[in-house]
Design a protein around this motif. Sequence first.
Motif, short mmCIF file in Angstrom:
data_model
loop_
_atom_site.label_atom_id
_atom_site.label_comp_id
_atom_site.label_asym_id
_atom_site.label_seq_id
_atom_site.Cartn_x
_atom_site.Cartn_y
_atom_site.Cartn_z
N TYR A 101 0.89 -1.16 0.00
CA TYR A 101 0.00 0.00 0.00
C TYR A 101 0.92 1.21 0.00
CZ TYR A 101 -4.07 -2.83 1.06
OH TYR A 101 -5.09 -3.75 0.99
N ILE A 102 0.65 2.13 -0.88
CA ILE A 102 1.46 3.34 -0.96
C ILE A 102 0.55 4.52 -0.66
CG2 ILE A 102 2.96 4.74 -2.42
CD1 ILE A 102 3.41 2.12 -4.08
N THR A 103 0.94 5.32 0.32
CA THR A 103 0.17 6.52 0.63
C THR A 103 0.85 7.69 -0.07
OG1 THR A 103 1.38 7.07 2.66
CG2 THR A 103 -0.50 5.58 2.86
N LEU A 104 0.05 8.60 -0.59
CA LEU A 104 0.59 9.75 -1.29
C LEU A 104 -0.04 11.03 -0.76
CD1 LEU A 104 0.00 7.32 -3.56
CD2 LEU A 104 0.97 9.01 -5.06
N LYS A 105 0.79 12.04 -0.60
CA LYS A 105 0.30 13.39 -0.40
C LYS A 105 0.45 14.07 -1.74
CE LYS A 105 1.24 13.87 4.50
NZ LYS A 105 1.83 14.65 5.57
N ILE A 106 -0.61 14.76 -2.17
CA ILE A 106 -0.60 15.36 -3.50
C ILE A 106 -0.95 16.84 -3.41
CG2 ILE A 106 -1.13 13.19 -4.67
CD1 ILE A 106 -4.05 14.16 -4.95
N VAL A 107 -0.63 17.55 -4.48
CA VAL A 107 -0.98 18.96 -4.59
C VAL A 107 -2.49 19.08 -4.55
CG1 VAL A 107 -0.93 20.96 -6.15
CG2 VAL A 107 1.10 19.49 -5.92
N LEU A 153 10.14 4.80 -6.52
CA LEU A 153 11.16 5.85 -6.61
C LEU A 153 11.25 6.49 -7.99
CD1 LEU A 153 14.04 4.20 -4.53
CD2 LEU A 153 12.31 5.86 -3.79
N THR A 154 10.96 5.75 -9.03
CA THR A 154 11.09 6.31 -10.38
C THR A 154 9.76 6.78 -10.96
OG1 THR A 154 12.96 4.85 -10.77
CG2 THR A 154 11.94 5.85 -12.70
N ARG A 155 8.75 5.95 -10.88
CA ARG A 155 7.49 6.29 -11.54
C ARG A 155 6.59 7.20 -10.70
NH1 ARG A 155 5.97 2.41 -15.56
NH2 ARG A 155 4.29 3.87 -16.00
N ILE A 156 6.32 6.79 -9.46
CA ILE A 156 5.36 7.55 -8.65
C ILE A 156 5.95 8.87 -8.19
CG2 ILE A 156 4.00 7.56 -6.51
CD1 ILE A 156 3.69 4.51 -6.88
N GLN A 157 7.17 8.84 -7.67
CA GLN A 157 7.76 10.08 -7.15
C GLN A 157 8.14 11.06 -8.25
OE1 GLN A 157 10.80 9.13 -4.25
NE2 GLN A 157 9.29 8.39 -2.80
N SER A 158 8.10 10.63 -9.51
CA SER A 158 8.36 11.57 -10.60
C SER A 158 7.10 12.29 -11.07
CB SER A 158 9.01 10.83 -11.78
OG SER A 158 8.08 9.97 -12.40
N ILE A 159 5.95 11.93 -10.55
CA ILE A 159 4.71 12.63 -10.89
C ILE A 159 4.77 13.99 -10.20
CG2 ILE A 159 2.19 12.63 -10.67
CD1 ILE A 159 2.34 9.52 -10.63
N PRO A 160 4.73 15.09 -10.96
CA PRO A 160 4.92 16.42 -10.37
C PRO A 160 3.97 16.77 -9.23
CG PRO A 160 4.91 16.55 -12.78
CD PRO A 160 4.54 15.15 -12.41
N GLU A 161 2.74 16.27 -9.28
CA GLU A 161 1.74 16.61 -8.26
C GLU A 161 1.88 15.79 -6.98
OE1 GLU A 161 0.29 17.51 -12.34
OE2 GLU A 161 1.04 15.68 -11.40
N VAL A 162 2.77 14.79 -6.98
CA VAL A 162 2.99 13.97 -5.79
C VAL A 162 4.03 14.66 -4.92
CG1 VAL A 162 3.86 11.76 -4.92
CG2 VAL A 162 2.34 11.82 -6.91
N LEU A 163 3.60 15.04 -3.69
CA LEU A 163 4.48 15.74 -2.76
C LEU A 163 5.31 14.77 -1.93
CD1 LEU A 163 1.93 18.44 -1.54
CD2 LEU A 163 3.72 18.68 -3.30
N SER A 164 4.72 13.65 -1.52
CA SER A 164 5.46 12.65 -0.75
C SER A 164 4.74 11.31 -0.82
CB SER A 164 5.60 13.08 0.72
OG SER A 164 4.35 13.11 1.36
#
Length: 187
Positions: A101-107, A153-164
Amino acid sequence: MADRGEEQDRTPPTATPSAAAPASPEPAPVPPARPLDAIDRDILRILQTDGRASIRSVAERVHVSRANAYARINRLVEDGVIRGFGARVDHERAGQGASAYITLKIVQNSWRTVREQLQALPGATHIALVSGDFDVLLLVHTPDNRALRELVLTRIQSIPEVLSTRTLLVFEETDLGPRPDRPAELA
């Protein structure tokens, strides 16, 4: 019409497997669902337990004609109550040995853009916009930890709207799909 056996007596042709449907950024508008009666709820329970149940079998189990069962299932599909038919997969046996499960904070206000990009990720099986300490919860299945690391590390964190992101490894899963011993699920 003459009965030609179970193979031609499956779920309605208008219902397509969810895995075969292309992902679209915005779902098509669905008319409001009509109220469900006890027979509709019984049909849903049967199909959740066994999505391969034949129309004949469903009709017999809910005590209606095959035509009535067929019409009801079609209506449930058209109303968007049934979103598709699929298989519950043992991901490890299918070569997807790492789950997380991956949690994301987004813009703020970027949900639709982020959702579209997450849907395109290999191994993404569930995406939810949630409240709390993070904005998005994503379930992924990958062949191994190396592929999981690459995905995060490569795909998800490279999405500009993903903060963490925060990754929670899944050590063991239990599918809590409908079972006959839980009759009150759709009541």
